[in-house]
Design a protein around this motif. Structure first.
Motif, PDB file in Angstrom:
ATOM      1  N   LYS A   5       0.858  -1.182   0.000  1.00  0.00           N
ATOM      2  CA  LYS A   5       0.000   0.000   0.000  1.00  0.00           C
ATOM      3  C   LYS A   5       0.892   1.229   0.000  1.00  0.00           C
ATOM      4  N   VAL A   6       1.059   1.841  -1.165  1.00  0.00           N
ATOM      5  CA  VAL A   6       1.983   2.962  -1.284  1.00  0.00           C
ATOM      6  C   VAL A   6       1.235   4.230  -1.695  1.00  0.00           C
ATOM      7  N   PHE A   7       1.792   5.365  -1.314  1.00  0.00           N
ATOM      8  CA  PHE A   7       1.213   6.661  -1.669  1.00  0.00           C
ATOM      9  C   PHE A   7       2.339   7.628  -1.985  1.00  0.00           C
ATOM     10  N   THR A   8       2.096   8.487  -3.000  1.00  0.00           N
ATOM     11  CA  THR A   8       3.128   9.407  -3.475  1.00  0.00           C
ATOM     12  C   THR A   8       2.615  10.843  -3.478  1.00  0.00           C
ATOM     13  N   SER A   9       3.471  11.766  -3.040  1.00  0.00           N
ATOM     14  CA  SER A   9       3.193  13.204  -3.141  1.00  0.00           C
ATOM     15  C   SER A   9       4.394  13.898  -3.757  1.00  0.00           C
ATOM     16  N   GLU A  10       4.144  15.068  -4.347  1.00  0.00           N
ATOM     17  CA  GLU A  10       5.227  15.841  -4.951  1.00  0.00           C
ATOM     18  C   GLU A  10       5.202  17.276  -4.434  1.00  0.00           C
ATOM     19  N   SER A  11       6.342  17.950  -4.605  1.00  0.00           N
ATOM     20  CA  SER A  11       6.418  19.373  -4.322  1.00  0.00           C
ATOM     21  C   SER A  11       7.309  20.016  -5.377  1.00  0.00           C
ATOM     22  N   VAL A  12       7.318  21.336  -5.405  1.00  0.00           N
ATOM     23  CA  VAL A  12       8.177  22.079  -6.326  1.00  0.00           C
ATOM     24  C   VAL A  12       8.816  23.229  -5.556  1.00  0.00           C
ATOM     25  N   ILE A 135       3.779  14.598   1.673  1.00  0.00           N
ATOM     26  CA  ILE A 135       3.850  15.984   1.213  1.00  0.00           C
ATOM     27  C   ILE A 135       4.804  16.799   2.076  1.00  0.00           C
ATOM     28  N   VAL A 136       4.851  16.519   3.389  1.00  0.00           N
ATOM     29  CA  VAL A 136       5.758  17.258   4.263  1.00  0.00           C
ATOM     30  C   VAL A 136       7.209  16.965   3.889  1.00  0.00           C
ATOM     31  N   MET A 137       7.500  15.710   3.602  1.00  0.00           N
ATOM     32  CA  MET A 137       8.857  15.344   3.193  1.00  0.00           C
ATOM     33  C   MET A 137       9.204  15.935   1.832  1.00  0.00           C
ATOM     34  N   ALA A 138       8.245  15.911   0.913  1.00  0.00           N
ATOM     35  CA  ALA A 138       8.494  16.464  -0.419  1.00  0.00           C
ATOM     36  C   ALA A 138       8.802  17.956  -0.340  1.00  0.00           C
ATOM     37  N   HIS A 139       8.054  18.687   0.493  1.00  0.00           N
ATOM     38  CA  HIS A 139       8.326  20.109   0.696  1.00  0.00           C
ATOM     39  C   HIS A 139       9.734  20.325   1.251  1.00  0.00           C
ATOM     40  N   LYS A 140      10.089  19.536   2.246  1.00  0.00           N
ATOM     41  CA  LYS A 140      11.381  19.755   2.904  1.00  0.00           C
ATOM     42  C   LYS A 140      12.541  19.487   1.950  1.00  0.00           C
ATOM     43  N   LEU A 141      12.407  18.524   1.084  1.00  0.00           N
ATOM     44  CA  LEU A 141      13.469  18.220   0.118  1.00  0.00           C
ATOM     45  C   LEU A 141      13.805  19.431  -0.751  1.00  0.00           C
ATOM     46  N   ASP A 160      14.967  26.077 -10.498  1.00  0.00           N
ATOM     47  CA  ASP A 160      13.818  25.215 -10.797  1.00  0.00           C
ATOM     48  C   ASP A 160      14.059  23.802 -10.282  1.00  0.00           C
ATOM     49  N   MET A 161      13.197  23.339  -9.384  1.00  0.00           N
ATOM     50  CA  MET A 161      13.362  22.011  -8.767  1.00  0.00           C
ATOM     51  C   MET A 161      12.007  21.359  -8.521  1.00  0.00           C
ATOM     52  N   LYS A 162      12.010  20.023  -8.519  1.00  0.00           N
ATOM     53  CA  LYS A 162      10.833  19.253  -8.144  1.00  0.00           C
ATOM     54  C   LYS A 162      11.269  18.075  -7.273  1.00  0.00           C
ATOM     55  N   SER A 163      10.367  17.639  -6.410  1.00  0.00           N
ATOM     56  CA  SER A 163      10.624  16.451  -5.592  1.00  0.00           C
ATOM     57  C   SER A 163       9.401  15.550  -5.616  1.00  0.00           C
ATOM     58  N   ALA A 352       3.325  31.214  -0.564  1.00  0.00           N
ATOM     59  CA  ALA A 352       3.131  30.885  -1.973  1.00  0.00           C
ATOM     60  C   ALA A 352       4.099  29.829  -2.492  1.00  0.00           C
ATOM     61  N   SER A 353       5.056  29.412  -1.679  1.00  0.00           N
ATOM     62  CA  SER A 353       5.885  28.248  -2.007  1.00  0.00           C
ATOM     63  C   SER A 353       6.049  27.414  -0.746  1.00  0.00           C
ATOM     64  N   TYR A 354       6.141  26.107  -0.927  1.00  0.00           N
ATOM     65  CA  TYR A 354       6.309  25.130   0.158  1.00  0.00           C
ATOM     66  C   TYR A 354       5.062  24.956   1.016  1.00  0.00           C
ATOM     67  N   GLY A 355       3.892  25.293   0.469  1.00  0.00           N
ATOM     68  CA  GLY A 355       2.638  24.934   1.109  1.00  0.00           C
ATOM     69  C   GLY A 355       1.976  26.038   1.899  1.00  0.00           C
TER      70      GLY A 355
END
Length: 380
Positions: A5-12, A135-141, A160-163, A352-355
């Motif tokens: 059971k996996v789940f994925t989130s992204e951030s920029v 999502i919290v981990m994606a933001h922190k990256l 320009d970055m994405k995680s 306006a960035s990182y949530g």
């Protein structure tokens, strides 16, 4: 293959083209509120290679230099070189701003919602900040990567970055990282091996360890091989196109309305913050381990047309009692939301960035836990 059971989130990062637009829209909103707290703002931006367009409906007493605000945001991000896709000092900026429609203003003037719509708020006890882990981990990256870029430690990196973070929830009490992916724009003349080693060891592993997570996950770094053409040169940007990044990373539903560039009379923004405030206090009070709130409004009306709660079978008292507690302790009238959450203050560019949600580095009222003790009385 064993089922997982996996789940994925992204951030920029703040340098992503869509986030450039969000930050400029909210910087303009803040500038209006600084001089006139009752400004009516709906500001949208479009960015492409060395060209920015600012548009929307703004009614304010403030004197605003739209172009200079935009240029300063670009400078702060680090876009001061045409090679990065846009240069703050030389890019073309066109401004197309008009006043708010009197038909919309009529509904707001009557103390009602500035539009119809549905909004969601969510909270879960899986992290200290009552946010979903991916999502919290994606933001922190991307935040750590951006900080290291700005202070000069992260060589060759561009804005320009994405995680992307994939978590295995097969054992809910012991989630594990499956895959961590980062795509980071870089200079054309860079040392690829050293660049990837830095990302893996100084960003990915350090962030994973900060959450007490495993470090034996699959690593993906710039999967296409290189990422030189990025920013507004690699893709156009628009305000309001990263609404899932702005909220819960897909772990909860979203009503569809964006936040950035909108003043507090727009329930897309204010009611979504309120729904988060409610859900977080419900979970922190121990009424449920997860909670999702839906609010719905119609333009010009002073009460929501519906309030829905879903605790995903994690509630310790009935959802009926939880809803009763919400309605008794939270006013859901648009003007009361504005006053309670202090939404006429200039505070939005930093969101306006990182949530917009789960931001404990910024003091915002919708993250406060000041209703917990009142809600706990319902456990008795």
């Amino acid at each position: 293959m064993k089922y997982r059971k996996v789940f994925t989130s992204e951030s920029v990062s703040e340098g992503h083209p869509d986030k450039i637009c969000d930050q400029i829209s909210d910087a303009i909103l803040d500038a209006c509120l600084e001089q006139d707290p009752y400004s009516r703002v709906a500001c949208e931006c479009y960015v492409t290679t060395n060209h920015l367009i600012i548009g929307g409906e703004i009614t304010t007493k403030a004197q605003i230099d739209y172009k200079e605000i935009a240029r300063q945001v670009l400078r702060d991000i680090g876009y001061t070189n045409k090679k990065y896709g846009i240069d703050a000092n030389s890019c073309r900026i066109d401004v197309y701003v008009k006043h708010q429609s009197p038909d919309i203003a009529r509904g707001v003037d009557a103390q009602g919602a500035g539009d119809q719509g549905i909004m969601f708020g969510y909270a879960t006890d899986e992290t200290k900040g009552y946010m979903p882990l991916p999502i919290v981990m994606a933001h922190k990256l991307v935040r750590v990567a951006s900080t290291l870029r700005k202070n000069g430690e992260f060589k060759w990196a561009r804005p320009d970055m994405k995680s992307q973070v994939t978590v295995d929830y097969s054992n809910p009490s012991l989630p594990r990282l499956v895959t961590v992916c980062m795509s980071i724009q870089h200079d054309p003349n860079y040392k690829k091996r050293e660049f990837k080693k830095f990302i893996k060891e100084n960003i990915m592993f350090e962030v994973a360890k900060s959450f007490n997570m495993n470090t034996d996950f699959k690593v993906e770094i710039n999967p296409t091989g290189k990422f030189v053409i990025g920013g507004p040169q690699g893709d156009v940007g628009l305000t309001g196109r990263k609404i899932i990044v702005d909220t819960y990373g897909g772990s909860a539903r979203h009503g569809g309305g964006a936040f950035s560039g909108k003043d507090c009379t727009k329930v897309d923004r204010s009611a979504a913050y309120m729904a988060r405030y409610i859900a977080k206090n419900v979970v922190a009070a121990g009424l449920a381990k997860k909670c999702e709130i839906q609010l719905a409004y119609v333009i010009g009306r002073v009460e929501p047309v519906s309030v829905m709660i879903d605790t995903f079978n994690t509630n310790v008292i009935s959802e009926e009692k939880i809803l009763q507690a919400i309605l008794e302790n939270f006013s859901l009238k648009p003007q009361d939301i504005i006053d309670q959450l202090e939404l006429r203050k200039p505070q939005f560019r930093q969101l306006a960035s990182y949530g917009h949600i789960g931001r404990h580095d910024i003091k915002v009222h919708w993250e406060a836990l000041d209703k917990v003790e009142q809600l706990k009385t319902y456990l008795k």
